[in-house]
Write an enzyme that holds these catalytic residues in place. Structure first.
Site, PDB file in Angstrom:
ATOM      1  N   ASP A   1      41.740  43.301  35.322  1.00  0.00           N
ATOM      2  CA  ASP A   1      42.762  43.027  34.311  1.00  0.00           C
ATOM      3  C   ASP A   1      42.180  42.014  33.331  1.00  0.00           C
ATOM      4  OD1 ASP A   1      45.420  43.095  33.147  1.00  0.00           O
ATOM      5  OD2 ASP A   1      45.689  41.090  33.982  1.00  0.00           O
TER       6      ASP A   1
ATOM      7  N   GLU B   1      44.194  52.124  37.668  1.00  0.00           N
ATOM      8  CA  GLU B   1      44.192  52.235  36.196  1.00  0.00           C
ATOM      9  C   GLU B   1      43.176  53.255  35.699  1.00  0.00           C
ATOM     10  OE1 GLU B   1      43.510  48.608  33.974  1.00  0.00           O
ATOM     11  OE2 GLU B   1      43.594  49.711  32.089  1.00  0.00           O
TER      12      GLU B   1
ATOM     13  N   THR C   1      40.160  43.270  30.443  1.00  0.00           N
ATOM     14  CA  THR C   1      38.842  43.801  30.063  1.00  0.00           C
ATOM     15  C   THR C   1      38.391  43.242  28.712  1.00  0.00           C
ATOM     16  OG1 THR C   1      39.294  45.795  31.320  1.00  0.00           O
ATOM     17  CG2 THR C   1      37.495  45.932  29.739  1.00  0.00           C
TER      18      THR C   1
ATOM     19  N   LYS D   1      48.247  35.463  33.016  1.00  0.00           N
ATOM     20  CA  LYS D   1      49.460  34.831  32.474  1.00  0.00           C
ATOM     21  C   LYS D   1      50.420  34.452  33.596  1.00  0.00           C
ATOM     22  CE  LYS D   1      49.933  37.767  28.853  1.00  0.00           C
ATOM     23  NZ  LYS D   1      48.543  38.087  28.436  1.00  0.00           N
TER      24      LYS D   1
ATOM     25  N   ASP E   1      35.015  47.880  35.353  1.00  0.00           N
ATOM     26  CA  ASP E   1      36.329  48.470  35.673  1.00  0.00           C
ATOM     27  C   ASP E   1      36.135  49.681  36.588  1.00  0.00           C
ATOM     28  OD1 ASP E   1      38.459  47.519  33.154  1.00  0.00           O
ATOM     29  OD2 ASP E   1      36.316  47.329  32.802  1.00  0.00           O
TER      30      ASP E   1
END
Ligand code: AMP
Ligand code: MG
Ligand code: MG
Length: 312
Positions: A123, A76, A125, A224, A53
């Site tokens: 996205d 993020e 993790t 998703k 990340d």
């Protein structure tokens, strides 16, 4: 007429650069996993950060900052050290994107100060640390005047027919989507995708109200939304806070560029200007192209909507 590389409007150059940068970030994510030391830090409950990340964010933010110094970039992982190895600084653009697509008229005059780029360097993790690697995505979302207008979703572990790793999907309002073949979900049953690891009683109440034939519980907001774009699910229902603006900006832009819709659980679009708070406090409702968003909203009970009715 397609936009030439040099003359291309800012919006087109940002998408063309983001495609290349996301691919590099995806390679960093694979390299960290291959080395085996993930360097896990617990940011909060059910909220992890790894070396992948951190490094992927440094690659993305350093590259975009160098190319577009006056664009606000929010990642993020917060403020990161932008002194990165030379081979993490990506200056190439995706020429195929520029050559094949024209800039929509409303996006031609966009200035750097009109834009915010929302970066989720990795996205999913939790999925990454638990070995559900195909669900991991790199998300770069481009907001224009506070709406999600463009996005890149890169899957570092997608394997094509030839065994080649990595796939990059993009979407731009007024152009459409690219990098994959969209599919419609089946007509004879209704499938909802939702969280695998962040469920609670209200999340479940919302699912029950939709009464799907199948529930696809998979991690990652990017993954998703890909389920909606690839015909594996009709709706994405998550009646909970927890997702942040960097989780939804790119997926919302790509889904809507294809004709789907992504809002909060009350049917309101999130705002993505630089002053918004990060949490998507009122949940997520996504619908695939051709699925009535209003019909889904109508099925959600008032109790769920009231519980989610927080200021955005
Ligand atoms: P999920 O659908 O649970 O995979 O979540 C999608 C994205 O939102 C991931 O980036 C998660 O880390 C984040 N997320 C969702 N719910 C929560 C939560 N309760 N706490 C922390 N992060 C969350
Ligand atoms: Mg995320
Ligand atoms: Mg992340």
């Amino acid at each position: 007429m397609a936009c030439g590389t040099v003359a291309a409007p800012l919006m087109m150059r940002i998408v063309a650069s983001s495609i290349q940068i996301a691919v590099r970030a995806g390679r960093i994510i694979r390299d960290v996993m291959a080395k085996g030391d993930l360097g896990i830090v617990e940011k909060g409950k059910d909220d992890l950060q790894t070396e992948a990340d951190r490094s992927a964010q440094r690659c993305i933010v350093a590259s975009l900052t160098k190319l577009f110094p006056n664009v606000t970039i929010i990642g993020e992982e917060g403020a990161t050290d932008l002194k990165v190895p030379d081979d993490w600084l990506i200056s190439e653009v995706n020429t195929e994107f520029l050559e094949r697509n024209s800039c929509p008229e409303p996006l031609k005059q966009i200035k750097e100060s009109d834009l915010v780029i929302w970066v989720d360097p990795l996205d999913g993790t939790g999925e990454y640390t638990q070995g559900f690697l195909e669900r991991v995505t790199v998300l770069i979302g481009i907001a224009v005047n506070d709406r999600a207008v463009g996005g890149v979703i890169h899957q570092p572990y997608f394997k094509d027919d030839k065994g080649q790793l990595g796939r990059t999907i993009w979407g731009v309002q007024g152009i459409g989507v690219g990098g994959f073949t969209p599919k419609q979900p089946p007509a004879d049953r209704f499938i909802v995708t939702t969280t695998r690891s962040h469920s609670n009683a209200i999340v479940q109440a919302a699912l029950d109200a939709i009464s799907p034939d199948d529930v696809l519980k998979v991690g990652g907001a990017g993954y998703k939304v890909l389920q909606l774009l690839e015909g594996n699910a009709h709706a994405y229902v998550f009646a909970s806070a927890g997702c942040k603006k960097w989780d939804t900006c790119a997926p919302e832009a790509v889904l809507e560029a294809h004709g789907g819709k992504l809002t909060d659980i009350l049917g309101r679009h999130y705002r993505y200007n630089k002053d918004v708070s990060f949490p998507n406090t009122s949940g997520i409702l996504g619908s695939a192209k051709g699925i009535s968003h209003d019909e889904l909203l109508g099925k959600l009970p008032d109790s769920v909507k009231q519980a989610m009715n927080k200021t955005q």
